[in-house]
Design a protein around this motif. Structure first.
Motif, PDB file in Angstrom:
ATOM      1  N   GLU A  22     -20.212  23.064  42.122  1.00  0.00           N
ATOM      2  CA  GLU A  22     -21.533  22.851  42.726  1.00  0.00           C
ATOM      3  C   GLU A  22     -21.674  23.654  44.018  1.00  0.00           C
ATOM      4  O   GLU A  22     -22.714  24.270  44.285  1.00  0.00           O
ATOM      5  N   ARG A  23     -20.606  23.655  44.829  1.00  0.00           N
ATOM      6  CA  ARG A  23     -20.649  24.391  46.084  1.00  0.00           C
ATOM      7  C   ARG A  23     -20.718  25.895  45.841  1.00  0.00           C
ATOM      8  O   ARG A  23     -21.487  26.609  46.497  1.00  0.00           O
ATOM      9  N   LEU A  24     -19.917  26.380  44.877  1.00  0.00           N
ATOM     10  CA  LEU A  24     -19.925  27.804  44.558  1.00  0.00           C
ATOM     11  C   LEU A  24     -21.321  28.256  44.129  1.00  0.00           C
ATOM     12  O   LEU A  24     -21.813  29.305  44.546  1.00  0.00           O
ATOM     13  N   ASP A  25     -21.975  27.448  43.277  1.00  0.00           N
ATOM     14  CA  ASP A  25     -23.315  27.793  42.795  1.00  0.00           C
ATOM     15  C   ASP A  25     -24.328  27.776  43.943  1.00  0.00           C
ATOM     16  O   ASP A  25     -25.194  28.657  44.028  1.00  0.00           O
ATOM     17  N   ALA A  26     -24.221  26.781  44.812  1.00  0.00           N
ATOM     18  CA  ALA A  26     -25.157  26.686  45.939  1.00  0.00           C
ATOM     19  C   ALA A  26     -24.985  27.877  46.885  1.00  0.00           C
ATOM     20  O   ALA A  26     -25.978  28.446  47.365  1.00  0.00           O
ATOM     21  N   GLU A  27     -23.729  28.268  47.159  1.00  0.00           N
ATOM     22  CA  GLU A  27     -23.486  29.412  48.042  1.00  0.00           C
ATOM     23  C   GLU A  27     -23.998  30.711  47.428  1.00  0.00           C
ATOM     24  O   GLU A  27     -24.593  31.534  48.122  1.00  0.00           O
ATOM     25  N   LEU A  28     -23.781  30.869  46.128  1.00  0.00           N
ATOM     26  CA  LEU A  28     -24.238  32.079  45.454  1.00  0.00           C
ATOM     27  C   LEU A  28     -25.764  32.170  45.486  1.00  0.00           C
ATOM     28  O   LEU A  28     -26.335  33.247  45.674  1.00  0.00           O
ATOM     29  N   LYS A  29     -26.414  31.018  45.324  1.00  0.00           N
ATOM     30  CA  LYS A  29     -27.879  30.979  45.375  1.00  0.00           C
ATOM     31  C   LYS A  29     -28.379  31.383  46.766  1.00  0.00           C
ATOM     32  O   LYS A  29     -29.337  32.143  46.905  1.00  0.00           O
ATOM     33  N   LEU A  30     -27.709  30.882  47.822  1.00  0.00           N
ATOM     34  CA  LEU A  30     -28.088  31.252  49.187  1.00  0.00           C
ATOM     35  C   LEU A  30     -27.877  32.747  49.429  1.00  0.00           C
ATOM     36  O   LEU A  30     -28.710  33.405  50.055  1.00  0.00           O
ATOM     37  N   CYS A  31     -26.747  33.287  48.922  1.00  0.00           N
ATOM     38  CA  CYS A  31     -26.470  34.715  49.098  1.00  0.00           C
ATOM     39  C   CYS A  31     -27.554  35.561  48.445  1.00  0.00           C
ATOM     40  O   CYS A  31     -28.002  36.558  49.017  1.00  0.00           O
ATOM     41  N   GLY A  32     -28.000  35.160  47.269  1.00  0.00           N
ATOM     42  CA  GLY A  32     -29.040  35.914  46.580  1.00  0.00           C
ATOM     43  C   GLY A  32     -30.400  35.763  47.233  1.00  0.00           C
ATOM     44  O   GLY A  32     -31.152  36.724  47.377  1.00  0.00           O
TER      45      GLY A  32
END
Length: 190
Positions: A22-32
């Motif tokens: 969940e954290r990995l997905d949230a961070e990737l979304k913020l990066c994009g």
């Protein structure tokens, strides 16, 4: 000769659990969404927010009339209002605890350049900043993570010597213009 030493410390904190989906997905979304280079930029903002919330929590444990709480609390609120994370109506320390990472990422120069339509995309905004086409006030800023204050926001624009603005055109443009006149000779030879 005396050497000035600066006190260096880490500006980010890596997550405790490296492979939490969940954290990995949230961070990737913020990066994009905000055009960040890597997740370290997210972690840096998270550390800033954690330090701020920790200070606010500590001050909230003190008595309301405590001079330290009044002085330091007012300083924290003033600083957050100046960078535009909080507005004038939010005048209590409790609002500091409700801040999110997105609030700080919105105040980055990269995001502001994109929102002001100086760039076609958030990634284009980063390139323009790194290539020194953007200024804040009279100062050219080439750091995408520069936090824009509220009073500086209206002074964001293209640099005076930028080839995108009124400055001298770039090398490739000038070469193409010079070759336009010389293209007739090339066509006759073939």
């Amino acid at each position: 000769m005396r050497v000035m030493r600066r006190n260096c410390r880490k500006t980010f904190k890596t997550p405790r659990r490296p492979f939490e989906k969940e954290r990995l997905d949230a961070e990737l979304k913020l990066c994009g969404e905000y055009g960040l280079k890597n997740k370290r930029e997210v972690w840096r903002v998270q550390l800033t927010l954690a330090k701020l919330r920790k200070a606010a929590r500590e001050l909230l444990t003190l008595d309301e009339k405590d001079p330290r709480r009044l002085f330091e609390g007012a300083a924290i609120l003033r600083r957050l209002r100046r960078i535009g994370v909080m507005d004038e109506t939010q005048d209590q320390l409790d609002y500091c605890l409700a801040l999110k990472v997105e609030d700080f990422l919105e105040r980055r120069l990269q995001t502001q350049v994109y929102k002001l339509a100086l760039a076609k995309s958030i990634h284009h905004a980063r390139v323009l900043i790194r290539q020194r086409h953007i200024r804040v006030g009279k100062q050219i800023v080439d750091i995408p993570s520069f936090i824009v204050r509220v009073d500086s926001q209206k002074h964001i624009g293209l640099a005076l010597n930028s080839s995108l603005g009124q400055g001298r055109r770039g090398r490739v443009y000038r070469r193409r213009q010079a070759n336009k006149g010389g293209n007739d000779d090339d066509a006759e030879e073939e």
